[in-house]
Scaffold this active site. Structure first.
Site, PDB file in Angstrom:
ATOM      1  N   SER A 133      47.573  21.884   9.172  1.00  9.83           N
ATOM      2  CA  SER A 133      46.834  22.024  10.426  1.00  9.83           C
ATOM      3  C   SER A 133      46.116  20.778  10.915  1.00  9.83           C
ATOM      4  CB  SER A 133      45.815  23.171  10.294  1.00  9.83           C
ATOM      5  OG  SER A 133      46.474  24.380  10.042  1.00  9.83           O
ATOM      6  N   LYS A 179      36.254  21.191  15.606  1.00 11.10           N
ATOM      7  CA  LYS A 179      37.035  22.434  15.530  1.00 11.10           C
ATOM      8  C   LYS A 179      36.109  23.628  15.348  1.00 11.10           C
ATOM      9  CE  LYS A 179      40.963  24.367  12.891  1.00 11.10           C
ATOM     10  NZ  LYS A 179      41.938  24.056  11.826  1.00 11.10           N
ATOM     11  N   SER A 227      46.432  24.868  12.875  1.00 10.22           N
ATOM     12  CA  SER A 227      45.395  25.611  13.571  1.00 10.22           C
ATOM     13  C   SER A 227      44.439  24.731  14.369  1.00 10.22           C
ATOM     14  CB  SER A 227      44.587  26.428  12.553  1.00 10.22           C
ATOM     15  OG  SER A 227      43.978  25.578  11.584  1.00 10.22           O
TER      16      SER A 227
END
Length: 452
Positions: free
Chosen positions: A173, A80, A149
């Protein structure tokens, strides 16, 4: 493409360690899928294909010689884009960080490289891990969000680009995008995976998405066996091998504040799944301690949001306002009036939630709950009301409670509603990560998936 929970995605565990594929051949298959589908899915911000091929060749040589560095030697992994990587920028989905390149690895990335994993690329995140979405689409239906996210990490796994991707969670998330995309995921005990530079938010947790329990556990344990957890925490504990499936004797339903937000079909799918289990089930009304936990968690999302806003405002208050979104500006403005006394009161409320959770430990082997309040919602960034949508990547209310509790949660793909995934989560006491994965493996093998 219609999703069914019997679908089984890309597995590393089943191919490379068994000799079915070499690391280089496995990587090339991933790159073929990326070339075919990334223009629509848009999971990646950056790819390091040349570096990945060199790492795959090295891993292939080691495995051919019988000297792999670990069970994940040669595994392509996506990271990420909130997490630092020495060989790729870390731009955090935010214009204020465009071109930002610290040229160092986060602790977890360094541990993955030591284990021989191939860091293939950086995945799309919402702006600063908050609510402003990136371009990623849901691999099962591009008109729907993949969640946030960790949008790119979830989509990259579901699309078969990588067997594992690292996400992070403050509210929902890791677990929510995994549930929307049909992935397995582990949100470990708070601090269970060393966050490196990302220590400033007390509910931030890093964890793996994957298509199999074996792959996510191997990644979590290879990281924690090298680093421990965050400073002062022991890390994800348990056997290095994937915990064997274990039948629970009793599970307790966790409704929390998400329950009224779940549509009738999704509630029915979850209830049908629970009724099918050959396990004793407790509902919140069956025991006063479970009812007390529900009351304690009834404002978990609001409390966690306010805690995080207070913690983040010091880091983000100096960002140029023309380089952040209107949603982010509104978050910063809303946090500006909070005081240290307000923060202390919020922490006390969170401590009360954790005490209520500890009290139910003797009642059941785990809590079970929907991992999201239904399938991934439609998301059209061009819609007239898009800018006013407070949750463009979906509702985290099914996950906010476990984030506030700091406890482990495992999502497993067991439900489909309207042709899209909807996950189920198992929730344990702190440091029961291995036990939750063992229970989840039993449920996945023993229970029939539900499609409605």
């Amino acid at each position: 493409m219609v999703y069914h929970p019997s679908w089984r995605g890309l597995s590393f565990h089943d191919q490379v360690p068994t000799g079915t594929a070499s690391p280089r051949a496995y990587l090339e298959a991933c790159l073929e899928r990326i070339a075919a589908h990334e223009p629509v899915v848009q999971a990646f911000v950056t790819l390091n294909i040349e570096g990945a091929r060199a790492a795959a060749d090295a891993a292939t040589t080691r495995r051919a010689a019988g000297r792999p560095l670990s069970p994940i030697d040669g595994m392509p992994i996506a990271i990420k884009d909130l997490i630092e990587t020495a060989d790729m920028p870390t731009q955090m989905g935010c214009a204020a960080y465009e071109g930002h390149w610290p040229r160092r690895d986060s602790a977890m990335v360094g541990a993955l490289r030591e284990a021989g994993a191939i860091i293939l690329g950086k995945t799309v995140t919402t702006e600063l891990g908050m609510s402003e979405p990136g371009p990623t689409t849901n691999p099962w239906n591009a008109a729907h969000t993949p969640g946030g996210s960790s949008s790119g990490s979830a989509a990259a796994v579901a699309a078969g680009f990588v067997p594992v991707a690292i996400g992070t969670q403050v509210a929902g998330s890791i677990i929510r995008p995994a549930a929307y995309c049909g992935n397995w995921a582990l949100k470990p005990t708070q601090g269970g995976i060393h966050r490196g530079e990302r220590q400033g938010t007390s509910q931030s947790t890093a964890g793996p998405h994957g298509n199999t329990a074996e792959d996510i556990w191997a990644v979590a344990r290879e990281i924690s066996s090298r680093l421990g957890g965050d400073p002062g925490t022991p890390g994800v504990m348990g056997p290095m091998a994937t915990p064997a499936p274990r039948r629970p004797m009793r599970l307790a339903i966790m409704r929390t504040e998400c329950w009224p937000r779940i549509d009738a079909t999704s509630q029915a799918a979850f209830e049908r799944f629970v009724r099918s289990l050959d396990v004793e089930i407790l509902w919140p009304e069956d025991h006063p301690l479970l009812a007390a936990l529900e009351r304690a968690l009834s404002q978990a999302m609001a409390i966690g949001t306010r805690i995080t806003a207070f913690e983040n405002r010091w880091a983000y208050r100096s960002l140029p306002r023309d380089k952040i979104s209107a949603r982010m500006r509104a978050r910063l403005d809303a946090s500006a009036t909070a005081t240290a006394d307000d923060y202390a009161s919020l922490l006390a409320e969170r401590a009360a939630m954790r005490a209520a959770h500890a009290a139910i430990a003797p009642l059941a082997d785990a809590l079970i709950a929907p991992a999201c309040p239904g399938p991934a919602p439609l998301w059209n960034p061009q819609a007239p009301d898009a800018a006013a949508n407070p949750r463009p990547t979906g509702d985290p209310s099914c996950n906010a409670g476990t984030s506030a509790l700091g406890c482990p949660a495992v999502t497993l793909p067991m439900l489909a509603v309207g042709g899209l995934p909807m996950g189920v989560q198992l929730i344990g006491q702190p440091h029961q990560d291995a036990q939750m994965l063992a229970l989840a493996r039993w449920l996945h093998a023993a229970a029939a998936p539900v499609a409605m």
